[in-house]
Scaffold this motif. Sequence first.
Motif, PDB file in Angstrom:
ATOM      1  N   SER A  63       0.789  -0.990  -0.048  1.00  0.00           N
ATOM      2  CA  SER A  63      -0.027   0.104  -0.118  1.00  0.00           C
ATOM      3  C   SER A  63       0.919   1.057  -0.040  1.00  0.00           C
ATOM      4  O   SER A  63       1.832   1.315   0.627  1.00  0.00           O
ATOM      5  CB  SER A  63      -0.830   0.002   1.164  1.00  0.00           C
ATOM      6  OG  SER A  63      -1.962  -0.892   1.282  1.00  0.00           O
ATOM      7  N   MET A  64       0.369   2.111  -0.758  1.00  0.00           N
ATOM      8  CA  MET A  64       0.950   3.495  -0.786  1.00  0.00           C
ATOM      9  C   MET A  64       1.030   4.202   0.686  1.00  0.00           C
ATOM     10  O   MET A  64      -0.348   4.130   1.169  1.00  0.00           O
ATOM     11  CB  MET A  64       0.470   4.485  -2.012  1.00  0.00           C
ATOM     12  CG  MET A  64       1.113   4.195  -2.975  1.00  0.00           C
ATOM     13  SD  MET A  64       0.709   5.502  -4.537  1.00  0.00           S
ATOM     14  CE  MET A  64       1.922   6.709  -3.998  1.00  0.00           C
ATOM     15  N   ILE A  65       1.931   4.663   1.376  1.00  0.00           N
ATOM     16  CA  ILE A  65       1.685   5.359   2.713  1.00  0.00           C
ATOM     17  C   ILE A  65       1.274   6.747   2.474  1.00  0.00           C
ATOM     18  O   ILE A  65       1.829   7.443   1.589  1.00  0.00           O
ATOM     19  CB  ILE A  65       3.129   5.367   3.349  1.00  0.00           C
ATOM     20  CG1 ILE A  65       3.549   3.869   3.849  1.00  0.00           C
ATOM     21  CG2 ILE A  65       2.958   6.203   4.687  1.00  0.00           C
ATOM     22  CD1 ILE A  65       4.725   3.850   4.297  1.00  0.00           C
ATOM     23  N   VAL A 163      11.508   9.259   1.827  1.00  0.00           N
ATOM     24  CA  VAL A 163      10.980   9.582   0.794  1.00  0.00           C
ATOM     25  C   VAL A 163      11.511   8.788  -0.537  1.00  0.00           C
ATOM     26  O   VAL A 163      10.771   8.046  -1.247  1.00  0.00           O
ATOM     27  CB  VAL A 163      11.028  11.238   0.313  1.00  0.00           C
ATOM     28  CG1 VAL A 163      10.522  11.552  -0.977  1.00  0.00           C
ATOM     29  CG2 VAL A 163      10.469  11.817   1.711  1.00  0.00           C
ATOM     30  N   SER A 164      12.801   8.413  -0.416  1.00  0.00           N
ATOM     31  CA  SER A 164      13.334   7.809  -1.627  1.00  0.00           C
ATOM     32  C   SER A 164      12.722   6.186  -1.462  1.00  0.00           C
ATOM     33  O   SER A 164      12.529   5.696  -2.548  1.00  0.00           O
ATOM     34  CB  SER A 164      14.916   7.635  -1.284  1.00  0.00           C
ATOM     35  OG  SER A 164      15.601   7.010  -2.281  1.00  0.00           O
ATOM     36  N   LYS A 165      12.962   5.779  -0.367  1.00  0.00           N
ATOM     37  CA  LYS A 165      12.147   4.255   0.006  1.00  0.00           C
ATOM     38  C   LYS A 165      10.952   4.317  -0.584  1.00  0.00           C
ATOM     39  O   LYS A 165      10.430   3.469  -1.210  1.00  0.00           O
ATOM     40  CB  LYS A 165      12.398   3.941   1.316  1.00  0.00           C
ATOM     41  CG  LYS A 165      11.887   2.640   1.583  1.00  0.00           C
ATOM     42  CD  LYS A 165      12.233   2.408   3.403  1.00  0.00           C
ATOM     43  CE  LYS A 165      11.306   1.041   3.473  1.00  0.00           C
ATOM     44  NZ  LYS A 165      11.427   0.905   4.926  1.00  0.00           N
ATOM     45  N   GLN A 166       9.896   5.119  -0.185  1.00  0.00           N
ATOM     46  CA  GLN A 166       8.491   5.151  -0.617  1.00  0.00           C
ATOM     47  C   GLN A 166       8.536   5.292  -2.308  1.00  0.00           C
ATOM     48  O   GLN A 166       7.691   4.510  -2.963  1.00  0.00           O
ATOM     49  CB  GLN A 166       7.686   6.404   0.052  1.00  0.00           C
ATOM     50  CG  GLN A 166       7.811   6.271   1.565  1.00  0.00           C
ATOM     51  CD  GLN A 166       7.459   4.876   1.970  1.00  0.00           C
ATOM     52  OE1 GLN A 166       6.690   4.317   1.652  1.00  0.00           O
ATOM     53  NE2 GLN A 166       8.101   4.438   2.939  1.00  0.00           N
ATOM     54  N   LEU A 167       9.271   6.114  -2.927  1.00  0.00           N
ATOM     55  CA  LEU A 167       9.379   6.311  -4.452  1.00  0.00           C
ATOM     56  C   LEU A 167       9.605   5.158  -5.015  1.00  0.00           C
ATOM     57  O   LEU A 167       8.977   4.436  -6.091  1.00  0.00           O
ATOM     58  CB  LEU A 167      10.314   7.567  -4.658  1.00  0.00           C
ATOM     59  CG  LEU A 167       9.857   8.891  -4.309  1.00  0.00           C
ATOM     60  CD1 LEU A 167      10.710   9.760  -4.669  1.00  0.00           C
ATOM     61  CD2 LEU A 167       8.409   9.296  -5.314  1.00  0.00           C
ATOM     62  N   SER A 168      10.739   4.366  -4.309  1.00  0.00           N
ATOM     63  CA  SER A 168      11.171   2.931  -4.999  1.00  0.00           C
ATOM     64  C   SER A 168      10.040   2.019  -4.853  1.00  0.00           C
ATOM     65  O   SER A 168       9.692   1.283  -5.695  1.00  0.00           O
ATOM     66  CB  SER A 168      12.313   2.521  -4.080  1.00  0.00           C
ATOM     67  OG  SER A 168      13.400   3.250  -4.606  1.00  0.00           O
ATOM     68  N   SER A 169       9.112   1.987  -3.632  1.00  0.00           N
ATOM     69  CA  SER A 169       8.302   1.010  -3.488  1.00  0.00           C
ATOM     70  C   SER A 169       7.129   1.220  -4.429  1.00  0.00           C
ATOM     71  O   SER A 169       6.713   0.371  -4.889  1.00  0.00           O
ATOM     72  CB  SER A 169       7.570   1.235  -2.110  1.00  0.00           C
ATOM     73  OG  SER A 169       6.647   0.408  -1.691  1.00  0.00           O
ATOM     74  N   LEU A 170       6.949   2.625  -4.746  1.00  0.00           N
ATOM     75  CA  LEU A 170       5.933   2.819  -5.935  1.00  0.00           C
ATOM     76  C   LEU A 170       6.236   2.307  -7.199  1.00  0.00           C
ATOM     77  O   LEU A 170       5.420   1.799  -7.842  1.00  0.00           O
ATOM     78  CB  LEU A 170       5.801   4.467  -5.875  1.00  0.00           C
ATOM     79  CG  LEU A 170       4.886   4.853  -7.224  1.00  0.00           C
ATOM     80  CD1 LEU A 170       3.469   4.596  -7.320  1.00  0.00           C
ATOM     81  CD2 LEU A 170       5.174   6.392  -7.057  1.00  0.00           C
ATOM     82  N   GLY A 174       3.979  -0.487  -8.232  1.00  0.00           N
ATOM     83  CA  GLY A 174       3.033   0.043  -9.024  1.00  0.00           C
ATOM     84  C   GLY A 174       2.205   1.147  -8.141  1.00  0.00           C
ATOM     85  O   GLY A 174       2.335   1.050  -6.844  1.00  0.00           O
ATOM     86  N   VAL A 175       1.163   1.885  -8.777  1.00  0.00           N
ATOM     87  CA  VAL A 175       0.559   2.721  -7.677  1.00  0.00           C
ATOM     88  C   VAL A 175      -0.667   2.000  -7.094  1.00  0.00           C
ATOM     89  O   VAL A 175      -1.568   1.527  -7.403  1.00  0.00           O
ATOM     90  CB  VAL A 175      -0.172   3.743  -8.531  1.00  0.00           C
ATOM     91  CG1 VAL A 175      -1.234   4.697  -7.725  1.00  0.00           C
ATOM     92  CG2 VAL A 175       0.671   4.599  -9.413  1.00  0.00           C
ATOM     93  N   GLN A 176      -0.453   1.649  -5.844  1.00  0.00           N
ATOM     94  CA  GLN A 176      -1.278   0.680  -4.969  1.00  0.00           C
ATOM     95  C   GLN A 176      -2.080   1.795  -3.959  1.00  0.00           C
ATOM     96  O   GLN A 176      -1.786   2.768  -3.403  1.00  0.00           O
ATOM     97  CB  GLN A 176      -0.540  -0.239  -4.201  1.00  0.00           C
ATOM     98  CG  GLN A 176       0.326  -1.215  -4.737  1.00  0.00           C
ATOM     99  CD  GLN A 176      -0.448  -2.292  -5.558  1.00  0.00           C
ATOM    100  OE1 GLN A 176      -1.493  -2.649  -5.058  1.00  0.00           O
ATOM    101  NE2 GLN A 176      -0.164  -2.712  -6.655  1.00  0.00           N
ATOM    102  N   PRO A 177      -3.261   1.350  -3.885  1.00  0.00           N
ATOM    103  CA  PRO A 177      -4.276   2.143  -2.898  1.00  0.00           C
ATOM    104  C   PRO A 177      -3.729   2.334  -1.494  1.00  0.00           C
ATOM    105  O   PRO A 177      -3.048   1.243  -1.075  1.00  0.00           O
ATOM    106  CB  PRO A 177      -5.609   1.498  -3.011  1.00  0.00           C
ATOM    107  CG  PRO A 177      -5.390   0.094  -3.370  1.00  0.00           C
ATOM    108  CD  PRO A 177      -4.250   0.097  -4.287  1.00  0.00           C
ATOM    109  N   PRO A 178      -3.969   3.364  -0.986  1.00  0.00           N
ATOM    110  CA  PRO A 178      -3.812   3.421   0.575  1.00  0.00           C
ATOM    111  C   PRO A 178      -4.606   2.677   1.226  1.00  0.00           C
ATOM    112  O   PRO A 178      -5.502   2.205   1.081  1.00  0.00           O
ATOM    113  CB  PRO A 178      -3.919   4.919   0.845  1.00  0.00           C
ATOM    114  CG  PRO A 178      -5.176   5.332  -0.239  1.00  0.00           C
ATOM    115  CD  PRO A 178      -4.527   4.647  -1.360  1.00  0.00           C
ATOM    116  N   VAL A 220      -9.607   1.948  -4.237  1.00  0.00           N
ATOM    117  CA  VAL A 220      -9.273   1.647  -3.016  1.00  0.00           C
ATOM    118  C   VAL A 220      -9.767   0.320  -2.264  1.00  0.00           C
ATOM    119  O   VAL A 220      -9.393   0.030  -1.228  1.00  0.00           O
ATOM    120  CB  VAL A 220      -9.613   3.105  -1.946  1.00  0.00           C
ATOM    121  CG1 VAL A 220      -9.305   4.126  -2.564  1.00  0.00           C
ATOM    122  CG2 VAL A 220     -11.192   2.986  -1.822  1.00  0.00           C
ATOM    123  N   GLY A 221     -10.400  -0.430  -3.058  1.00  0.00           N
ATOM    124  CA  GLY A 221     -10.806  -1.635  -2.816  1.00  0.00           C
ATOM    125  C   GLY A 221     -12.272  -2.109  -2.039  1.00  0.00           C
ATOM    126  O   GLY A 221     -12.676  -3.254  -1.704  1.00  0.00           O
TER     127      GLY A 221
END
Length: 652
Positions: A63-65, A163-170, A174-178, A220-221
């Motif tokens: 999930s995107m934080i 921030v860098s870690k969250q961008l890598s996760s994205l 992919g763009v996951q729902p929060p 968002v599911g």
Amino acid sequence: AQFSFQENEIKLLTAEIERLKNFGCLGVSPSLEGLRDENAKLKYRLNFLKKSLQEERSKSTKSMININSCLQEIFGAAIQAAYPDLENPPLVVTPSQQPKFGDYQCNSAMGISQILLKTREQKVIPREIAEKIVKNIPANECIEKVEIAGPGFINVHLRKDFVSKQLSSLLINGVQPPAIGKRKKVVVDFSSPNIAKEMHVGHLRSTIIGESMCRLFEFVGYDVLRLNHLGDWGTQFGMLIAHLQDKFPDYLSVSPPIGDLQAFYKESKQRFDTEEEFKKRAYQCVVLLQSKNPDFIKAWNLICDVSRREFQKIYNCLDITIIERGESFYHEMMKDIVKEFEDKGFVQVDDGRKVVFVPGFPVPLTIMKSDGGYTYDTSDLAALKHRLCEEKGDILIYVVDSGQSVHLQTVFAAGQMIGWYDPKVTRVAHAAFGVVLGEDKKKFKTRSGDTVRLIDLLEEGLKRAMDKLKDKERDKVLTPEELKAAQTSVAFGCIKYADLSHNRLNDYVFSFDKMLDDRGNTAAYLLYAFTRIRAIARLANIDEQMLRKAAREEVLVLDHEKEWKLGKCILRFPEILQKILEDLLLHTLCDYLYELATTFTEFYDSCYCVEKDRQTGQIVKVNMWRLLLCEATATVMAKGFDILGIKPVQRM
């Protein structure tokens, strides 16, 4: 909290696996009935918990934080520790408007100061409160440092590695729902044209806004039921059937060639208003239709089918998915609705009509006319009950114009009064919207004063989009297929975006010239910006596989101020979606996409992604982390477009 609960239960079960005998109190699922051995039950439960914990963790890590929510949790804990006796203290965390004030701000100190003064008569300056909050900030992975500014603003600086870690996760996931809690059932009532009448510009807003809301809830599911509450029942069908019988007497055996249903409706209405004998027969037709006479049901279906085909043309153009459930669907339920309100003592008789007065609303609901017929009020109550009690909707959204506000609020209040739902548990909302205006700031009409047909509007949009593309000489560089794709993308994308980019509560001026302008906050600008971003990697001969590999291996460096600004902007996507889920105002997403596109332009103008030899034009260096920022931007924009119902193209 959920993870820690499950981990604690795993520890307890592991420790007691030999001595715990009475396992029923732990809530074993019915699937364990066959397991007679208490120890086996315990081990099964233990394995189940471990597996569900792994699944939840896996889902959570993808999930995107929502950074704003994370900061609210952190500052909420700090305020709780600093002021444990304070009930519901204000929690205000917002993105900073200027970089010099950090990345986010917590502005709770001023509100707490006022509460302490009012409730305890303690005069504490906000800056002291801010200092106390800062001292109690728990350990976390996202805050680099905090600073107290002015009277008590707490400026928050995010950690770059976070921030860098969250961008890598994205980029990897992919763009996951929060993460938004348990899955809910959402019922959205939108579009809702009337049978035998053409869809006009007034239906545009409900259709576009409703579709976009459904897409957001689905992303968002949530389980979404998209309902088209067609006006497909009522006295108007009496005159339509009577006219059908006269004009096409063999309609039962030969399908009538009704080409223009609007003209057919006008003819029958004129006869109804001027011919007394026809009027009487029309009323008889209504009675026979409502008594389910097979010949009259067939006539009704024939008329409905003609309308359905016309509606579907528009839904196909605008890429709308919707389930038809018109007023006729609820007809059999209306008798029970009247009885339920009577049995509970809410019905009064007024001049032969059965009415229901709802506290706080001056105009009563008429649930039965003096002739025994039902009304829109009855069908709307029946629809509300069915959606709540049969569909088990947790959230009900009615995308209907503002003019229906009092009526719908009365219906909702009646449903609450009779006990169908508790507003603290179930959300029932009217997503109201204003009218579409012409450039003269009056209701959008044709030159002759008629309502603008929606199909004509869409065809005009296609024509103007093609003219615009040819003005830009796109027809010389695109293949015929690419040109056609660009035409439909621009035409329908611009019409949708022009609507969605305005606050739905306000009226808005419909202008093809403005919506097709490729400068400013328009779909034309955003679609073009998107194709440019997608082209950067392609022109550098970097394919998707290379980007995926780089996303796993490269660290996204955010040293340049424009890299940092863009990275933070990309990661605000989940908090934008969260806000829209709360207030249902989709223009926030449009504003965000425009901000993202302009922030990207600043980045691209300042930071070389691909460096070339000035003489030969040969690529000499590819800054892969910057290409990854391009990819992250495009990925978020693509998901934003998808929620808005806009289809971008690779070449424009």
